[in-house]
Motif scaffolding. Structure first.
Motif, PDB file in Angstrom:
ATOM      1  N   LYS A  43       7.805  -7.876   0.712  1.00 21.37           N
ATOM      2  CA  LYS A  43       7.100  -7.357   2.054  1.00 21.37           C
ATOM      3  C   LYS A  43       7.558  -5.847   2.222  1.00 21.37           C
ATOM      4  CE  LYS A  43       4.796 -10.301   4.752  1.00 21.37           C
ATOM      5  NZ  LYS A  43       3.307  -9.961   4.938  1.00 21.37           N
ATOM      6  N   HIS A  46       5.157  -4.311   0.054  1.00 21.60           N
ATOM      7  CA  HIS A  46       3.747  -4.685   0.554  1.00 21.60           C
ATOM      8  C   HIS A  46       3.732  -3.645   1.638  1.00 21.60           C
ATOM      9  CE1 HIS A  46       0.383  -6.551   2.784  1.00 21.60           C
ATOM     10  NE2 HIS A  46       1.191  -6.483   3.894  1.00 21.60           N
ATOM     11  N   ASP A  62       1.609  -8.699  -1.238  1.00 18.63           N
ATOM     12  CA  ASP A  62       1.367  -9.888   0.189  1.00 18.63           C
ATOM     13  C   ASP A  62       1.150 -11.412  -0.585  1.00 18.63           C
ATOM     14  OD1 ASP A  62       1.910  -9.930   2.585  1.00 18.63           O
ATOM     15  OD2 ASP A  62      -0.416 -10.004   3.249  1.00 18.63           O
TER      16      ASP A  62
HETATM   17 FE   LIG Z   1       0.500  -7.156   5.923  1.00 11.12          FE
END
Ligand SMILES: [Fe+2]
Length: 166
Positions: A43, A46, A62
């Motif tokens: 994340k 991301h 993701d």
């Molecule tokens: Fe997102």
């Protein structure tokens, strides 16, 4: 480096002997911490990645996040199925993860791809040892679970590495 945290064991009708269950719970606890760590590493990548291939890598990170969340859940539920108490908090993960902290200042897609590949490779190597350990202990179901995680990690390495390998 991971610390050993003694895990509370519950009574269970699970047929695996208590000795084996105890050692498998300790093994899985380390991999649970590492899974929680890596799921937020994906994340972090991301959210912060930038570059000309932005949307592709943003979405790839993701997808990897979703896969690693599955690993968190399957590892935790194997651990509890054999009588353990899952240490699934972020604090426990930070104490017991096998990974080095993910840098907070990375921006370029190649930097994120390389750094996250390093984490995947480090965890994959530990998973390989875990597979051996589960096999030697005589817990083929934990061995099978770790094998599936390892196969997923190696696919993740391939997906990320293909951006900078050529
Ligand atoms: Fe997102």
């Amino acid at each position: 480096m991971a610390k050993t945290t003694k895990t509370k064991m519950h009574k269970t009708m699970n047929p695996i002997s208590e000795n084996i269950r105890g050692s498998m719970v300790e093994l899985l606890q380390t991999h649970l911490a590492t899974a929680v760590d890596i799921t937020y590493q994906t994340k972090q990548a991301h959210w912060n990645v930038k570059g000309m291939n932005f949307i592709a890598v943003h979405e790839l990170f993701d997808d990897l996040h979703e896969e690693t969340e599955e690993y968190v859940d399957t590892i935790a539920e194997r651990l509890t199925a054999i009588g353990g108490q899952a240490h699934g908090t972020v604090q426990a993960a930070s104490e017991n993860s096998l990974l080095d902290p993910y840098p907070l200042d990375l921006v370029k897609s190649e930097d994120h791809l390389k750094r996250l590949t390093e984490s995947y490779a480090k965890w994959s190597a530990a998973i390989e040892k875990g597979i051996e350990e589960a096999s030697e202990a005589g817990d083929p179901l934990t061995e099978d679970l770790l094998t599936a995680v390892g196969r997923g990690l190696d696919k993740g390495i391939y997906f990320m590495e293909s951006h900078f390998q050529a």
